[in-house]
Design an enzyme around this catalytic site. Structure first.
Site, mmCIF file in Angstrom:
data_model
loop_
_atom_site.group_PDB
_atom_site.id
_atom_site.type_symbol
_atom_site.label_atom_id
_atom_site.label_comp_id
_atom_site.label_asym_id
_atom_site.label_seq_id
_atom_site.Cartn_x
_atom_site.Cartn_y
_atom_site.Cartn_z
ATOM 1 C CB THR A 120 -0.893 -0.002 1.265
ATOM 2 O OG1 THR A 120 -1.446 1.294 1.454
ATOM 3 C CG2 THR A 120 -0.102 -0.340 2.520
ATOM 4 C CG ASP A 121 -1.042 5.033 -1.043
ATOM 5 O OD1 ASP A 121 -1.664 4.346 -0.191
ATOM 6 O OD2 ASP A 121 -1.565 5.991 -1.631
ATOM 7 C CD GLU A 122 -3.459 3.312 4.244
ATOM 8 O OE1 GLU A 122 -3.360 3.270 5.480
ATOM 9 O OE2 GLU A 122 -4.498 2.995 3.633
ATOM 10 C CE1 TYR A 147 -3.142 -2.803 5.737
ATOM 11 C CE2 TYR A 147 -3.271 -0.443 5.305
ATOM 12 C CZ TYR A 147 -3.224 -1.747 4.844
ATOM 13 O OH TYR A 147 -3.246 -2.000 3.485
ATOM 14 C CE LYS A 151 0.328 -4.665 2.969
ATOM 15 N NZ LYS A 151 0.038 -6.034 2.432
HETATM 16 N N1 NAD Z 1 -7.957 -1.998 -0.189
HETATM 17 C C1 NAD Z 1 -7.098 -1.108 -0.624
HETATM 18 O O1 NAD Z 1 -7.476 0.027 -0.976
HETATM 19 C C2 NAD Z 1 -5.625 -1.450 -0.745
HETATM 20 C C3 NAD Z 1 -4.762 -0.536 -1.343
HETATM 21 C C4 NAD Z 1 -3.421 -0.872 -1.503
HETATM 22 C C5 NAD Z 1 -2.970 -2.110 -1.072
HETATM 23 N N2 NAD Z 1 -3.818 -2.987 -0.476
HETATM 24 C C6 NAD Z 1 -3.304 -4.295 -0.057
HETATM 25 O O2 NAD Z 1 -3.938 -5.254 -0.878
HETATM 26 C C7 NAD Z 1 -4.085 -6.485 -0.164
HETATM 27 C C8 NAD Z 1 -5.522 -6.929 -0.196
HETATM 28 O O3 NAD Z 1 -6.326 -5.910 0.416
HETATM 29 P P1 NAD Z 1 -7.907 -6.069 0.460
HETATM 30 O O4 NAD Z 1 -8.469 -4.703 0.543
HETATM 31 O O5 NAD Z 1 -8.358 -6.992 -0.623
HETATM 32 O O6 NAD Z 1 -8.071 -6.795 1.878
HETATM 33 P P2 NAD Z 1 -9.303 -7.619 2.457
HETATM 34 O O7 NAD Z 1 -9.290 -7.374 3.928
HETATM 35 O O8 NAD Z 1 -10.542 -7.351 1.690
HETATM 36 O O9 NAD Z 1 -8.901 -9.137 2.181
HETATM 37 C C9 NAD Z 1 -7.883 -9.800 2.883
HETATM 38 C C10 NAD Z 1 -8.043 -11.298 2.670
HETATM 39 O O10 NAD Z 1 -6.933 -11.946 3.339
HETATM 40 C C11 NAD Z 1 -7.461 -13.050 4.065
HETATM 41 N N3 NAD Z 1 -6.582 -13.295 5.215
HETATM 42 C C12 NAD Z 1 -6.402 -12.498 6.305
HETATM 43 N N4 NAD Z 1 -5.532 -13.081 7.156
HETATM 44 C C13 NAD Z 1 -5.134 -14.242 6.580
HETATM 45 C C14 NAD Z 1 -4.236 -15.265 6.964
HETATM 46 N N5 NAD Z 1 -3.560 -15.235 8.130
HETATM 47 N N6 NAD Z 1 -4.063 -16.327 6.132
HETATM 48 C C15 NAD Z 1 -4.734 -16.379 4.950
HETATM 49 N N7 NAD Z 1 -5.612 -15.442 4.545
HETATM 50 C C16 NAD Z 1 -5.807 -14.383 5.354
HETATM 51 C C17 NAD Z 1 -8.855 -12.626 4.492
HETATM 52 O O11 NAD Z 1 -9.677 -13.745 4.798
HETATM 53 C C18 NAD Z 1 -9.332 -11.866 3.249
HETATM 54 O O12 NAD Z 1 -9.932 -12.732 2.324
HETATM 55 C C19 NAD Z 1 -3.540 -6.206 1.241
HETATM 56 O O13 NAD Z 1 -2.224 -6.681 1.307
HETATM 57 C C20 NAD Z 1 -3.585 -4.702 1.367
HETATM 58 O O14 NAD Z 1 -2.598 -4.247 2.253
HETATM 59 C C21 NAD Z 1 -5.140 -2.675 -0.296
#
Ligand code: NAD
Length: 339
Positions: A120-122, A147, A151
């Site tokens: 993430t950009d965070e 969080y 990351k």
């Molecule tokens: N949502 C955003 O805007 C955003 C932006 C940039 C980066 N990201 C990154 O993208 C990735 C996905 O984000 P998201 O928004 O889809 O998250 P989300 O919370 O919707 O999904 C996370 C998934 O990971 C699974 N999970 C959690 N802990 C686990 C574990 N110990 N073992 C196996 N599975 C596990 C959960 O069941 C869920 O299905 C993350 O790494 C996040 O940091 C998200």
């Protein structure tokens, strides 16, 4: 191509699976997901017969080792991903984001498997609202919340494993995503589902905080670009020039739903709430030739509202529990008014 997608039952991971099967029908996908509150197999239902689903934890070294041994590529989405939850209880974030990532890194090291790390950009902290700067690949890490700091830790672990052990890895840091299958705890789906259920949307602080929005399909297309053409050991920032403040987003959602754009409330701000994120994705665009296709944020929001309107069965089971969590922390400080 055999691939292991961790967190494939979550928001971005599920969209990645759908997008991959639509654009690369020969991909053989195994999803590893612990099905926490944030993951549901319902997000993969349309492609259930085209993937292998493993219900398991990325901290389970034996399981991870076995699955990584059988794959050509790991794309690692699994994470605890919600800032608010990380303030209430940081431990699941340390466990999944740091220990889980390390478990995967050890397995890809053992089996010499190509690895792409989603971040993430965070990790860069925030910018002042009036600062013309944007994040680049060389911006120093300065995370604000449990969080974003977990990351950031996971990114540094990937860099260390690439340098010390020569794993074949790339990293991407993306801005805020929106689109289908996003949990209703997150800003845009929460506001949309509030409006759809007749509840006034709620804005932290003054609503001035700026996020740089990108459609989830653009994020996932960029991930594929990096997997196929990125330089090993490198980091790429993903962003679509979608800066908007939270107040504007809420007003737009209300307007697109046919409501009064002032029909929202302000609530007490989140502690440590980052002011502004903004991504400079020049490197990804010039070196790898990626461009976003969803350049019109308003059109993307309209499509996302339509998705939530027609998929209430998907989000309804999460909604009441999510609002109960917010009810324990939020205090209304004022009503929206035209500016
Ligand atoms: N949502 C955003 O805007 C955003 C932006 C940039 C980066 N990201 C990154 O993208 C990735 C996905 O984000 P998201 O928004 O889809 O998250 P989300 O919370 O919707 O999904 C996370 C998934 O990971 C699974 N999970 C959690 N802990 C686990 C574990 N110990 N073992 C196996 N599975 C596990 C959960 O069941 C869920 O299905 C993350 O790494 C996040 O940091 C998200």
């Amino acid at each position: 191509m055999r691939m292991l997608v961790t967190g494939g039952a979550g928001f971005i991971g599920a969209n990645f699976v759908h997008r991959t099967l639509a654009t690369r029908p020969d991909a053989r996908i195994t999803v590893l997901d612990a099905l926490t509150y944030a993951g549901t197999r319902a997000s993969l239902a349309p492609v259930a017969d085209r993937i292998t689903f493993v219900h398991g934890d990325i901290c389970d070294a034996d399981l991870v080792n076995r699955l990584v041994a059988e794959t050509d590529l790991v794309v690692h989405f699994a994470a605890e991903s919600h800032n608010d939850n990380s303030l209430a209880d940081p431990w699941p974030f340390v466990r999944t984001n740091v220990v889980g990532t390390t478990t995967l890194l050890q397995a890809v090291r053992t089996h010499d498997v190509r690895y792409h790390h989603i971040s993430t950009d965070e990790v860069y902290g925030d910018l002042e609202l009036d600062d013309p700067a944007r994040f680049t690949e060389t911006t120093p890490y300065n995370p604000s919340s449990p969080y974003s700091s977990t990351k950031a830790s996971s990114d540094l672990l990937v860099r260390a494993w690439a340098r010390s052990f020569g794993i074949r890895a790339t990293i991407s840091n993306c801005s805020n995503n929106y689109g289908p299958y996003q949990h209703v705890e997150k800003f845009i789906p929460r506001q949309i589902t509030n409006v759809l259920t007749g509840v006034r949307p709620r804005l932290y602080g003054t609503g001035a905080n700026v996020r740089d929005w990108i459609h989830v399909d653009d994020h996932n297309d960029a991930v594929w670009t990096i997997v196929e053409r990125g330089e090993l050991g490198q980091t790429y920032l993903i962003g679509a020039d979608g800066e908007a403040n939270n107040r504007t987003v809420v007003e737009t959602i209300l307007e697109l739903c046919g409501k009064d754009p002032n029909d929202f409330d302000f609530v007490t701000d989140r502690p440590g709430h980052d002011l502004r994120y903004a991504i400079d994705s020049t490197r990804l665009r010039t070196e790898l030739g990626w461009t976003p296709t969803y350049s019109d944020f308003r059109a993307g929001l309209t499509a996302t509202i339509d998705w939530y309107r027609t998929n209430e069965n998907w989000w309804r089971p999460q909604k009441d529990a999510t609002e109960a969590v917010y009810a324990g922390t939020e205090r209304v400080t004022g009503a929206g008014s035209r500016h």
